[in-house]
Write a protein that holds these residues in place. Structure first.
Motif, short mmCIF file in Angstrom:
data_model
loop_
_atom_site.label_atom_id
_atom_site.label_comp_id
_atom_site.label_asym_id
_atom_site.label_seq_id
_atom_site.Cartn_x
_atom_site.Cartn_y
_atom_site.Cartn_z
N PRO A 40 0.82 -1.21 0.00
CA PRO A 40 0.00 0.00 0.00
C PRO A 40 0.85 1.26 0.00
O PRO A 40 1.95 1.28 0.53
N PHE A 41 0.29 2.28 -0.62
CA PHE A 41 0.95 3.57 -0.69
C PHE A 41 0.17 4.58 0.15
O PHE A 41 -1.05 4.51 0.21
N GLY A 42 0.87 5.50 0.75
CA GLY A 42 0.25 6.55 1.54
C GLY A 42 0.43 7.93 0.93
O GLY A 42 -0.03 8.91 1.47
N ARG A 43 1.13 7.96 -0.23
CA ARG A 43 1.39 9.24 -0.90
C ARG A 43 1.05 9.13 -2.38
O ARG A 43 1.30 8.10 -3.01
N LEU A 44 0.49 10.21 -2.92
CA LEU A 44 0.11 10.23 -4.33
C LEU A 44 1.29 9.93 -5.24
O LEU A 44 1.16 9.17 -6.20
N VAL A 45 2.43 10.55 -4.98
CA VAL A 45 3.59 10.41 -5.85
C VAL A 45 4.01 8.95 -5.98
O VAL A 45 4.39 8.50 -7.07
N ALA A 50 3.96 3.98 -9.44
CA ALA A 50 3.73 2.54 -9.59
C ALA A 50 2.76 2.20 -10.72
O ALA A 50 2.85 1.13 -11.31
N ILE A 51 1.84 3.09 -11.02
CA ILE A 51 0.78 2.78 -12.00
C ILE A 51 1.33 2.35 -13.35
O ILE A 51 0.96 1.29 -13.86
N PRO A 52 2.22 3.11 -13.97
CA PRO A 52 2.69 2.70 -15.31
C PRO A 52 3.60 1.47 -15.29
O PRO A 52 3.83 0.86 -16.32
N ARG A 53 4.10 1.08 -14.11
CA ARG A 53 5.02 -0.05 -14.02
C ARG A 53 4.32 -1.37 -13.69
O ARG A 53 4.99 -2.39 -13.53
N ASN A 54 2.99 -1.35 -13.59
CA ASN A 54 2.25 -2.56 -13.24
C ASN A 54 1.02 -2.71 -14.12
O ASN A 54 0.39 -1.72 -14.48
N GLU A 55 0.70 -3.95 -14.44
CA GLU A 55 -0.55 -4.23 -15.13
C GLU A 55 -1.59 -4.49 -14.06
O GLU A 55 -1.67 -5.58 -13.50
N LEU A 65 -5.79 11.97 1.34
CA LEU A 65 -4.50 11.55 1.88
C LEU A 65 -3.89 12.71 2.64
O LEU A 65 -3.26 13.58 2.04
N HIS A 66 -4.13 12.76 3.93
CA HIS A 66 -3.61 13.84 4.78
C HIS A 66 -3.94 15.21 4.19
O HIS A 66 -3.08 16.08 4.10
#
Length: 139
Positions: A40-45, A50-55, A65-66
């Motif tokens: 899980p991620f807690g930050r937008l960045v 990760a989005i473009p590196r995963n199908e 997010l805060h």
């Protein structure tokens, strides 16, 4: 879900949640059901990286997010045709409600029953727990 990413029992699900305990709880829930968790991620960045590196077969995204709204992540996922479940307690605010129109909403505090139902409707996910958890992915 993109045309090239079919949903499978071990599908990659992006998890964006800034509350550590909620993130761990939801991650365990997803792993128990045989999904691979990106995050899980807690930050937008981090999620945007990760989005473009995963199908991805789907995503569960916390809206706030805060104090920073996760619309950039939602928009990037939508551009890639990744189904999204938005986890929020702010869905009734008029400006937010308009931007989230048509997206499935998971109210906070979330329940396993509601998440299972939304995952089945949105991702075509099975609801049954798996015996052996799959790997966790942190990209």
């Amino acid at each position: 879900m993109s045309d090239s990413t079919a949903y499978t029992e071990s599908a990659k699900i992006l998890l964006l949640e800034d509350d550590l305990l909620l993130a761990m709880d939801m991650e365990d829930y997803l792993l128990d059901r045989g999904h691979e968790v990106v995050g899980p991620f807690g930050r937008l960045v981090d999620a945007l990286d990760a989005i473009p590196r995963n199908e991805l077969a789907g995503a569960v995204v916390d809206l706030n997010l805060h104090g920073e709204l996760s619309f950039p992540v939602i928009e990037e996922l939508q551009a890639r045709s990744v189904p999204i479940i938005v986890c929020t307690g702010y869905a009734e605010l008029p400006e937010v409600k308009t931007r989230l129109q048509g997206l499935p909403l998971l109210p906070k505090p979330w329940t396993a029953h509601k998440l299972s139902s939304l995952m089945e409707e949105t991702f075509g996910a099975t609801q049954e727990p798996r015996d052996a958890p799959p790997s966790k992915i942190r990209n």
